[in-house]
Design a protein around this motif. Sequence first.
Motif, PDB file in Angstrom:
ATOM      1  N   ASP A 249      12.474   9.820  -0.255  1.00 42.11           N
ATOM      2  CA  ASP A 249      12.778   8.620   0.527  1.00 42.11           C
ATOM      3  C   ASP A 249      14.285   8.425   0.645  1.00 42.11           C
ATOM      4  O   ASP A 249      15.012   8.541  -0.346  1.00 42.11           O
TER       5      ASP A 249
ATOM      6  N   ASP B 263       0.821  -1.212   0.000  1.00 40.60           N
ATOM      7  CA  ASP B 263       0.000   0.000   0.000  1.00 40.60           C
ATOM      8  C   ASP B 263       0.859   1.268   0.000  1.00 40.60           C
ATOM      9  O   ASP B 263       0.646   2.192   0.784  1.00 40.60           O
ATOM     10  N   GLY B 264       1.836   1.294  -0.886  1.00 39.56           N
ATOM     11  CA  GLY B 264       2.668   2.477  -1.032  1.00 39.56           C
ATOM     12  C   GLY B 264       3.874   2.530  -0.127  1.00 39.56           C
ATOM     13  O   GLY B 264       4.702   3.438  -0.243  1.00 39.56           O
ATOM     14  N   GLU B 265       4.014   1.580   0.786  1.00 40.82           N
ATOM     15  CA  GLU B 265       5.171   1.489   1.667  1.00 40.82           C
ATOM     16  C   GLU B 265       5.991   0.277   1.257  1.00 40.82           C
ATOM     17  O   GLU B 265       5.434  -0.809   1.048  1.00 40.82           O
TER      18      GLU B 265
ATOM     19  N   GLN C 218      10.709   3.297   0.152  1.00 39.77           N
ATOM     20  CA  GLN C 218       9.709   4.086  -0.551  1.00 39.77           C
ATOM     21  C   GLN C 218       8.459   4.213   0.317  1.00 39.77           C
ATOM     22  O   GLN C 218       8.025   3.261   0.945  1.00 39.77           O
ATOM     23  N   SER C 219       7.936   5.436   0.354  1.00 35.21           N
ATOM     24  CA  SER C 219       6.762   5.720   1.166  1.00 35.21           C
ATOM     25  C   SER C 219       5.986   6.863   0.537  1.00 35.21           C
ATOM     26  O   SER C 219       6.572   7.881   0.136  1.00 35.21           O
ATOM     27  N   GLU C 220       4.673   6.723   0.447  1.00 38.87           N
ATOM     28  CA  GLU C 220       3.847   7.783  -0.113  1.00 38.87           C
ATOM     29  C   GLU C 220       3.804   9.010   0.793  1.00 38.87           C
ATOM     30  O   GLU C 220       3.500  10.111   0.355  1.00 38.87           O
ATOM     31  N   SER C 221       4.128   8.823   2.081  1.00 39.78           N
ATOM     32  CA  SER C 221       4.068   9.925   3.033  1.00 39.78           C
ATOM     33  C   SER C 221       5.371  10.721   3.103  1.00 39.78           C
ATOM     34  O   SER C 221       5.442  11.738   3.791  1.00 39.78           O
ATOM     35  N   ILE C 222       6.419  10.271   2.388  1.00 42.11           N
ATOM     36  CA  ILE C 222       7.715  10.953   2.404  1.00 42.11           C
ATOM     37  C   ILE C 222       8.056  11.392   0.981  1.00 42.11           C
ATOM     38  O   ILE C 222       8.019  10.581   0.051  1.00 42.11           O
ATOM     39  N   ASP C 223       8.376  12.693   0.812  1.00 38.05           N
ATOM     40  CA  ASP C 223       8.673  13.214  -0.524  1.00 38.05           C
ATOM     41  C   ASP C 223       9.989  12.674  -1.069  1.00 38.05           C
ATOM     42  O   ASP C 223      10.093  12.313  -2.237  1.00 38.05           O
TER      43      ASP C 223
END
Length: 328
Positions: free
Chosen positions: A272, A234-236, A265-270
Amino acid sequence: MKQLTSLAILLLSITLFAQDDSDGLEKKFSFEGSVDAYYRANLTAPNDENQIAPETSFADTAGFSLGMGNIIASYEKGRVGAVADLVFGPRGEAASATVLNQLFAFYNISENTKFTLGKFNTFLGYEVIAPAGNFNYSTSYLFSNGPFSHTGIKADFTLSDDFSLMLGVFNQTDVTEFNPDGSYAVGAQLGYSGQFLNLLYDDAGLGFEVDYTGGFDASDEFFIGVNAAYADNDGEGFYGVDLYPQFSLSDDFTVGLRGEYFQTQSESIDDDPSVFSVTLTGSYVIDEDLIVKPEFRLDSGSEDIFIDTDLMATKSLGSFVVAAIYKF
C-alpha cells in the motif's frame, strides 16, 4: 440568484425573530463568517494544463483562486436555539455539495446536557472545513479522507470540569440531505481537558474509524497539536498521524509546521502506498480580522505518484500557497 434570495429571507427572518422579546426570555443573536482567496504554484511540477496537486481537499488549483464565503447566523432564546451556516465558492461546494454547511437546532435540557438535531460538521479530526478555523491553509490527508459532516441527532454531556461525553446517531457519513437507504451510523466522543477520543461506526459508508485529537502548551509561545486516526471498512482504509507545532513570534505573527505520515491499506494491494508531508505556514494577523498565510509544502510518496516539470513520474511534489482570510 435563487440561493442569494433564500439567504436574504433566512437572515431577515432570524433578525426579526430575534427582535421580538414579548415573552421576556433572554435572546441572543449572532452573525459571523469569513471569506478567503489564495494563489498557488507548484515548485517542482507544471502549472499549466498538466498541473497537479496533493490528493487532499481544497487549495488545489494553480494561480489565483477562490476559497469560500462562510456566513453563520445563530439565535438562542432561553434553552433552545438554531444555527444556519451557509457556504459559497469552490471550497464550500467541495465540502458540502450544497449551500447548507450546517443547519441544526439545539435544546439545553440542563447546564450539563444538550441535544442537537440537524446537519453539523464532523466531530472527528483536528482540522475543519472553514479555513479561518485552521492554522495551515492547505489540508491534511487525514482530514481529506475522514468524514466532513453528519446529519442526525447527538447528545453532549458535561460530566465534570474536565470530562465531557458526546453520543450520536446519524445518516451515512456525508449523506446529509436525507437518508436514501435506511442505514445509520453511530458516534461517540470522550473529552478530557482538551484531549478527545472519537469513535465512528458506519457499516454502509466509512466503516469504523477511531480518532485522537488534542494538543498541549509546551510554553506560553509554543503549542503542539496532535491528530492520529485509524479507519477500516472490510479491509479497505487508512491510518496516520499529524503533529502541529506552532510558535508565536509576536502578537501578530505565528509560524507553524504540520508533519504528517499517511498510509492507505487495502487487502487487494500487496504494498500500500504511503505519503509523508511537511507543511510550513506563517500566519500574520492585520488589524485582528485579516490573516495572511504564506505556506510551503513538500509531499513525498513511497511510490511515483507525482510528476516533475519534464512530465516524468516522481515521488515528491513541492508547492507554495499564499492565502488571505478575512473574518467578520
